[in-house]
Design a protein around this motif. Structure first.
Motif, PDB file in Angstrom:
ATOM      1  N   SER A 240       0.791  -1.229   0.000  1.00  0.00           N
ATOM      2  CA  SER A 240       0.000   0.000   0.000  1.00  0.00           C
ATOM      3  C   SER A 240       0.823   1.280   0.000  1.00  0.00           C
ATOM      4  N   VAL A 241       2.125   1.209   0.257  1.00  0.00           N
ATOM      5  CA  VAL A 241       2.954   2.411   0.320  1.00  0.00           C
ATOM      6  C   VAL A 241       4.193   2.209  -0.553  1.00  0.00           C
ATOM      7  N   ILE A 242       4.457   3.189  -1.422  1.00  0.00           N
ATOM      8  CA  ILE A 242       5.648   3.177  -2.262  1.00  0.00           C
ATOM      9  C   ILE A 242       6.709   4.071  -1.617  1.00  0.00           C
ATOM     10  N   PHE A 243       7.891   3.497  -1.347  1.00  0.00           N
ATOM     11  CA  PHE A 243       9.041   4.267  -0.882  1.00  0.00           C
ATOM     12  C   PHE A 243       9.984   4.453  -2.066  1.00  0.00           C
ATOM     13  N   LYS A 244      10.376   5.705  -2.325  1.00  0.00           N
ATOM     14  CA  LYS A 244      11.156   6.045  -3.510  1.00  0.00           C
ATOM     15  C   LYS A 244      12.606   6.344  -3.112  1.00  0.00           C
ATOM     16  N   PHE A 245      13.551   5.754  -3.873  1.00  0.00           N
ATOM     17  CA  PHE A 245      14.964   5.929  -3.605  1.00  0.00           C
ATOM     18  C   PHE A 245      15.716   6.222  -4.904  1.00  0.00           C
ATOM     19  N   SER A 246      16.853   6.906  -4.722  1.00  0.00           N
ATOM     20  CA  SER A 246      17.786   7.109  -5.825  1.00  0.00           C
ATOM     21  C   SER A 246      19.152   6.650  -5.350  1.00  0.00           C
ATOM     22  N   PHE A 247      19.851   5.877  -6.183  1.00  0.00           N
ATOM     23  CA  PHE A 247      21.162   5.337  -5.837  1.00  0.00           C
ATOM     24  C   PHE A 247      22.204   5.860  -6.821  1.00  0.00           C
ATOM     25  N   ASP A 248      23.200   6.590  -6.303  1.00  0.00           N
ATOM     26  CA  ASP A 248      24.281   7.089  -7.149  1.00  0.00           C
ATOM     27  C   ASP A 248      25.238   5.939  -7.463  1.00  0.00           C
ATOM     28  N   VAL A 249      25.689   5.889  -8.719  1.00  0.00           N
ATOM     29  CA  VAL A 249      26.649   4.862  -9.127  1.00  0.00           C
ATOM     30  C   VAL A 249      27.853   5.535  -9.765  1.00  0.00           C
ATOM     31  N   ASP A 250      28.937   4.788  -9.919  1.00  0.00           N
ATOM     32  CA  ASP A 250      30.150   5.334 -10.513  1.00  0.00           C
ATOM     33  C   ASP A 250      29.886   5.794 -11.935  1.00  0.00           C
ATOM     34  N   VAL A 251      30.519   6.897 -12.314  1.00  0.00           N
ATOM     35  CA  VAL A 251      30.294   7.474 -13.645  1.00  0.00           C
ATOM     36  C   VAL A 251      30.725   6.523 -14.748  1.00  0.00           C
ATOM     37  N   ASP A 252      31.796   5.770 -14.511  1.00  0.00           N
ATOM     38  CA  ASP A 252      32.336   4.907 -15.561  1.00  0.00           C
ATOM     39  C   ASP A 252      31.671   3.542 -15.598  1.00  0.00           C
ATOM     40  N   VAL A 253      30.593   3.386 -14.853  1.00  0.00           N
ATOM     41  CA  VAL A 253      29.876   2.124 -14.847  1.00  0.00           C
ATOM     42  C   VAL A 253      28.617   2.264 -15.692  1.00  0.00           C
TER      43      VAL A 253
END
Length: 551
Positions: free
Chosen positions: A308-321
């Motif tokens: 019933s609840v959406i938790f939103k996340f953003s994950f930073d990754v390496d630029v060269d990946v």
């Protein structure tokens, strides 16, 4: 009956199988195999509503003709009955079938024909049982074999379903038709495979709908069979419930949800754990990733928790990946990524969703940490909530209210509009009393006097309130018919009521000072006399004292 040779028998089979092979439905081999598999296609939305679709042949009459062409291969009295055909093949081949793949294929086909036998009660793909919502009029468990055979013998070529086939007549024509589509399509495919084995044509079959009585369905008239439904799942080997015993599914069975659907893909698995200040687990959820999106050098995830609840996340990754929408956060080698919490969104399109999300928020307030884990690795940890004491109190009261509405939805089989408006303590009391009376309880009711009309001119012994609704936060909640009484209630006459009859009079009825009427639903609870007039359940509402509440 004239005895025919094996050669003539096999010739008749080839003629019949070629006739089947020439049928229009068999020309599309992939479509035939689709119907032979008997696939069920299900759609489920975030509120848990599910529809199950079984796609049927486009033209009912065309399928009817196919089933008619296949039928002689299933009838023991026919010379092309499949058992006679295989016996004839065996005799004609003699020792020549002795080596290799030929014998193996012959044996495979024979076993497949035997498994698809249309007589008997064996389930080839599924079985059905039905009952009314109150548990009455339950049928026996009826297999797809019985349903298909009943369609053949009661709806298509005869009107004399006998033996196990009669039990299938308890189900609507469309169920018999849907079962027959799968079975006769399968038989048609077997016919073609057998024909190929002996250099002949294949057999194909189509079902049709036959009218029975004035109020029965006589045509299908559709290419899809869609039903709103709920699905339940259990471990392999769990026994199916008998609807004659209970409409419940038991502890082994659980309702199939959107979360369950998402978790069919192991890469969507997320474990959410809430812990208190001492590090003890308050609760945990098997959650699921509902959306992944690559954005330049980051990956966004939406995680569905408690359905019933959406938790939103953003994950930073390496630029060269290279960023891919299927990247597993913190699982790519030993690489660590930085996580950002973007917020949350609760679904509230149904009362069940509102209840689930509200209970999650209450638990979140009680927790000091909320961690999100993927394959036992913690990827995100959120701190304690910032809810005030008053906000938590509001959430608890709201959860209590919506829980009552959900309980009434389940008791009545009705889906009510979501509770979105304002409500007061009086609304909460009226709702709780309604729920308890729907459950068959005897409860304390109002304490103020009631004005009634008595057609016979005598003071009434009980006060009747007709079934209706009560508005709770914009939700019109059904209430049952209610009777109220107090053993020591007093009646005061206020004159005639000619609009209700020549002898009708008006009365004011009131309980003794400081006491309440006692109420129950006559359809749900049995009260024969004042000895039965005992309160069986209290209101038990947060912040409300049943003994002093003014209404």
């Amino acid at each position: 009956m004239t005895q025919i040779s094996d050669e003539e028998l096999l010739g008749r089979f080839v003629l019949r199988a070629r006739r089947v092979h020439a049928h229009s439905l068999v020309q599309d081999w992939d479509e035939l195999l689709y119907h032979a598999r008997g696939e069920f296609q299900a759609n489920i939305d975030i509120s848990g509503r599910m529809s199950i679709m079984r796609r049927l042949p486009e033209h009912e009459e065309v399928f009817e003709s196919l089933a008619s062409r296949v039928r002689p291969l299933t009838v023991k009295s026919e010379p092309v009955y499949y058992v006679k055909v295989f016996t004839a093949i065996d005799r004609l081949l003699g020792d020549r079938q002795g080596d290799g793949p030929h014998r193996e294929r012959l044996q495979q086909l024979r076993r497949a024909w035997e498994a698809a036998e249309i007589q008997g009660t064996q389930a080839q793909a599924y079985a059905l049982q039905s009952a009314r919502i109150d548990g009455s009029e339950a049928t026996n468990m009826v297999s797809d074999t019985q349903l298909a055979a009943a369609w053949l013998y009661a709806d298509l070529v005869h009107a004399d379903a006998t033996g196990p086939k009669r039990e299938a007549l308890a189900f609507p024509l469309r169920e018999r038709y849907a079962a027959a589509v799968r079975l006769f399509s399968h038989l048609a495919a077997l016919t073609v495979e057998t024909l190929r084995l002996v250099q002949s044509l294949r057999d194909s079959g189509v079902l049709s709908v036959a009218g029975s009585a004035w109020d029965d369905d006589v045509v299908i008239g559709a290419t899809e069979f869609v039903q709103e439904a709920q699905a339940f799942v259990a471990p392999v080997g769990a026994s199916a419930p008998d609807l004659r015993d209970s409409l419940g599914f038991g502890e082994q069975w659980s309702r199939f949800t959107v979360t369950d659907l998402l978790r069919q893909d192991p890469t969507n698995h997320v474990r959410v754990v809430l812990k208190d200040a001492a590090g003890s687990t308050i609760t945990s959820y098997d959650a699921a990733v509902s959306r992944r999106k690559a954005v330049e050098t980051s990956v966004e995830w939406d995680v569905l928790v408690a359905g019933s609840v959406i938790f939103k996340f953003s994950f930073d990754v390496d630029v060269d990946v290279d960023v891919d929408v299927d990247v597993d956060v913190d699982v790519e080698g030993e690489r660590t990524v930085e996580a950002h919490f973007l917020g949350w969104e609760a679904f509230d399109s149904t009362n069940e969703l509102k209840l689930s999300s509200t209970l999650l928020l209450i638990q979140l307030h009680r927790a000091t940490s909320m961690t999100f884990e993927v394959r036992d690795e913690k990827i995100v940890a959120l701190g304690p909530s910032a809810f005030s004491v008053d906000q938590v109190r509001e959430l608890e009261v709201f959860a209590e209210t919506v829980a009552d509405i959900v309980a009434i939805e389940r008791l009545t089989g009705q889906t009510l509009d979501p509770c979105n408006g304002r409500l007061d303590d009086r609304d909460r009391v009226r709702l709780r009393r309604a729920r308890l009376m729907w459950e068959g309880q005897i409860v304390h009711a109002i304490r103020h006097p009631v004005t009634v009309t008595a057609p016979a001119g005598n003071p009434p012994q009980v006060i009747l309130t007709a079934a209706g609704t009560v508005d709770v936060g914009g939700t019109l909640v059904p209430t049952p018919a209610i009777l109220m009484r107090h053993p020591d209630m007093m009646a005061t006459e206020h004159g005639d009521a000619p609009e209700a009859g020549p002898q009708a009079k008006k009365y004011t009825i009131q309980p003794p000072e400081g006491e309440r009427f006692i109420a129950w639903s006559p359809d749900r609870a049995q009260v024969s006399n004042d000895n039965d007039l005992v309160v069986t359940a209290s209101w038990d509402l947060t912040g409300i004292d049943e003994t002093t509440f003014p209404y």
